[in-house]
Design a protein around this motif. Sequence first.
Motif, PDB file in Angstrom:
ATOM      1  N   SER A 136       5.060  12.594   1.592  1.00 33.45           N
ATOM      2  CA  SER A 136       4.543  11.672   2.607  1.00 33.45           C
ATOM      3  C   SER A 136       4.864  12.173   4.010  1.00 33.45           C
ATOM      4  O   SER A 136       5.976  12.611   4.289  1.00 33.45           O
ATOM      5  N   TYR A 137       3.878  12.079   4.879  1.00 34.70           N
ATOM      6  CA  TYR A 137       4.022  12.441   6.291  1.00 34.70           C
ATOM      7  C   TYR A 137       3.850  11.214   7.193  1.00 34.70           C
ATOM      8  O   TYR A 137       3.434  11.337   8.338  1.00 34.70           O
ATOM      9  N   LYS A 170       0.230  13.731   2.367  1.00 34.80           N
ATOM     10  CA  LYS A 170      -0.470  12.451   2.434  1.00 34.80           C
ATOM     11  C   LYS A 170       0.210  11.609   3.505  1.00 34.80           C
ATOM     12  O   LYS A 170       1.383  11.820   3.833  1.00 34.80           O
ATOM     13  N   ALA A 171      -0.530  10.662   4.066  1.00 34.15           N
ATOM     14  CA  ALA A 171       0.036   9.791   5.090  1.00 34.15           C
ATOM     15  C   ALA A 171      -0.753   8.493   5.128  1.00 34.15           C
ATOM     16  O   ALA A 171      -1.967   8.485   4.930  1.00 34.15           O
ATOM     17  N   ALA A 172      -0.043   7.398   5.363  1.00 38.81           N
ATOM     18  CA  ALA A 172      -0.664   6.090   5.558  1.00 38.81           C
ATOM     19  C   ALA A 172      -0.498   5.696   7.014  1.00 38.81           C
ATOM     20  O   ALA A 172       0.595   5.813   7.576  1.00 38.81           O
ATOM     21  N   GLY A 173      -1.581   5.263   7.628  1.00 39.51           N
ATOM     22  CA  GLY A 173      -1.537   4.856   9.025  1.00 39.51           C
ATOM     23  C   GLY A 173      -1.540   3.349   9.179  1.00 39.51           C
ATOM     24  O   GLY A 173      -0.936   2.624   8.384  1.00 39.51           O
ATOM     25  N   SER A 174      -2.244   2.851  10.169  1.00 40.04           N
ATOM     26  CA  SER A 174      -2.205   1.433  10.496  1.00 40.04           C
ATOM     27  C   SER A 174      -3.023   0.614   9.493  1.00 40.04           C
ATOM     28  O   SER A 174      -3.929   1.110   8.830  1.00 40.04           O
ATOM     29  N   ILE A 180      -4.689   9.495   4.867  1.00 35.36           N
ATOM     30  CA  ILE A 180      -5.255  10.830   4.642  1.00 35.36           C
ATOM     31  C   ILE A 180      -4.447  11.564   3.588  1.00 35.36           C
ATOM     32  O   ILE A 180      -3.258  11.298   3.394  1.00 35.36           O
ATOM     33  N   CYS A 181      -5.105  12.470   2.880  1.00 35.22           N
ATOM     34  CA  CYS A 181      -4.442  13.379   1.942  1.00 35.22           C
ATOM     35  C   CYS A 181      -5.204  14.694   1.985  1.00 35.22           C
ATOM     36  O   CYS A 181      -6.435  14.709   1.821  1.00 35.22           O
ATOM     37  N   LEU A 182      -4.484  15.789   2.244  1.00 35.06           N
ATOM     38  CA  LEU A 182      -5.122  17.094   2.437  1.00 35.06           C
ATOM     39  C   LEU A 182      -4.205  18.220   1.951  1.00 35.06           C
ATOM     40  O   LEU A 182      -2.982  18.057   1.899  1.00 35.06           O
ATOM     41  N   PHE A 222       0.834  -1.201   0.000  1.00 36.50           N
ATOM     42  CA  PHE A 222       0.000   0.000   0.000  1.00 36.50           C
ATOM     43  C   PHE A 222       0.871   1.254   0.000  1.00 36.50           C
ATOM     44  O   PHE A 222       0.659   2.175  -0.789  1.00 36.50           O
ATOM     45  N   ARG A 223       1.880   1.277   0.862  1.00 40.64           N
ATOM     46  CA  ARG A 223       2.739   2.464   0.931  1.00 40.64           C
ATOM     47  C   ARG A 223       3.585   2.612  -0.324  1.00 40.64           C
ATOM     48  O   ARG A 223       3.835   3.735  -0.785  1.00 40.64           O
ATOM     49  N   THR A 224       4.021   1.502  -0.907  1.00 43.13           N
ATOM     50  CA  THR A 224       4.767   1.567  -2.158  1.00 43.13           C
ATOM     51  C   THR A 224       3.899   2.143  -3.265  1.00 43.13           C
ATOM     52  O   THR A 224       4.355   2.959  -4.064  1.00 43.13           O
ATOM     53  N   ALA A 225       2.630   1.729  -3.308  1.00 43.03           N
ATOM     54  CA  ALA A 225       1.717   2.233  -4.335  1.00 43.03           C
ATOM     55  C   ALA A 225       1.512   3.738  -4.205  1.00 43.03           C
ATOM     56  O   ALA A 225       1.486   4.463  -5.198  1.00 43.03           O
TER      57      ALA A 225
END
Length: 362
Positions: A95-96, A313-317, A343-345, A80-83
């Motif tokens: 990325s945050y 943008k950021a990916a969480g758990s 999230i992305c804002l 997911f994070r690679t995508a």
Amino acid sequence: MKPKNNLFKKVLGLVSCMLMAVAFNAAAGATAAVAIGCAPEAGAIAGNVLALALQGAAPAGALRAGVLKEIWTGEQIKQFRTALESWGWLARIRSYNQHVNNDVIHFVAIGGDPKVLVNNTTYPIPITALEDADKPVSLDKFTTEVTPVTDDELHAISYDKMASVQERHRDALVETFGQHAIHAIAPAENMADIPVLRTTGDVVEGRKLMTSADLLSLKRSFDKMGIPKQDRVLVLCSDHVNDLLQTEQRFKEHYNINQTEGKIGRLYGFDIYEYDGTPYYNATTGKKLAWGAVPAATDVQSSVAFYAGRMMKAAGSTKFYWSKAETDPQNHRNLVNFEQYGICLPLSETNCRAAIVSDKAV
């Protein structure tokens, strides 16, 4: 001779099972280690040590099920994070991930700037407090619908069904995240320093086509807002791409030369991408439809422009949910789904984004 052959087969089977278990535990440990930022070699060793230490304390099959869940979760996190870092226009946004804590990001709301005195001769100099405030933002939760996979399917097919299911869940999560992200970036309506422009071309099928003049108007808007020339990104919907292919030879040349990861090229100071998931606007009021709303005949799709330097943008758990067929004696089916936080804002409300919508013919 027959008993000896049976004994040999049993020993060979035990050795094979042991080697498979060692390999499985090593893969699980390595995957989990990479997911948390550790060396895969250390994780491979730790996986086997942990399995050996806990072997007598767990029911049969429990450790393998737990390790399998860790592998799927770790793989989903990585993919997911690679995508998000390689997927077209979304890859342009910083990325945050490192700032996420319990699926919340804490931003600092800046209180203001001090006044600057020129050639001051009055003392004491006035004191102005700069009161910043913590602004916590919770990540959005994306949950896939549950997919059933029966034991009959697993035995009948020649490919890895479970891996295929995981891949499709991941792709669905990434696509929905992208649509949600561009919807959040797009302005709610036309306002000062957050423009929503309208197309001005010839009328075809009840709407005005997008032209190069509209792209130039967008550039003027960004110039007027003082947006840096670098990292200006324009995400065109298919209608607007087709409009420009029909009317603009220069755009057609760029489209045919370089279209990778949805990127068309660079024109009018924008890195241009094509994406079908951009939000819709009401053609009459000019307001953006709410997330998830079904477009009506009076609604038109938009193209969205933004300055990448003021987006985040950021990916969480990630959570993997799985019930085994063994726990479903009536249907003999596995149930699988994923839950992903992200999230992305825009980092600021104004002076960083705009949209273009097709104007309806009067």
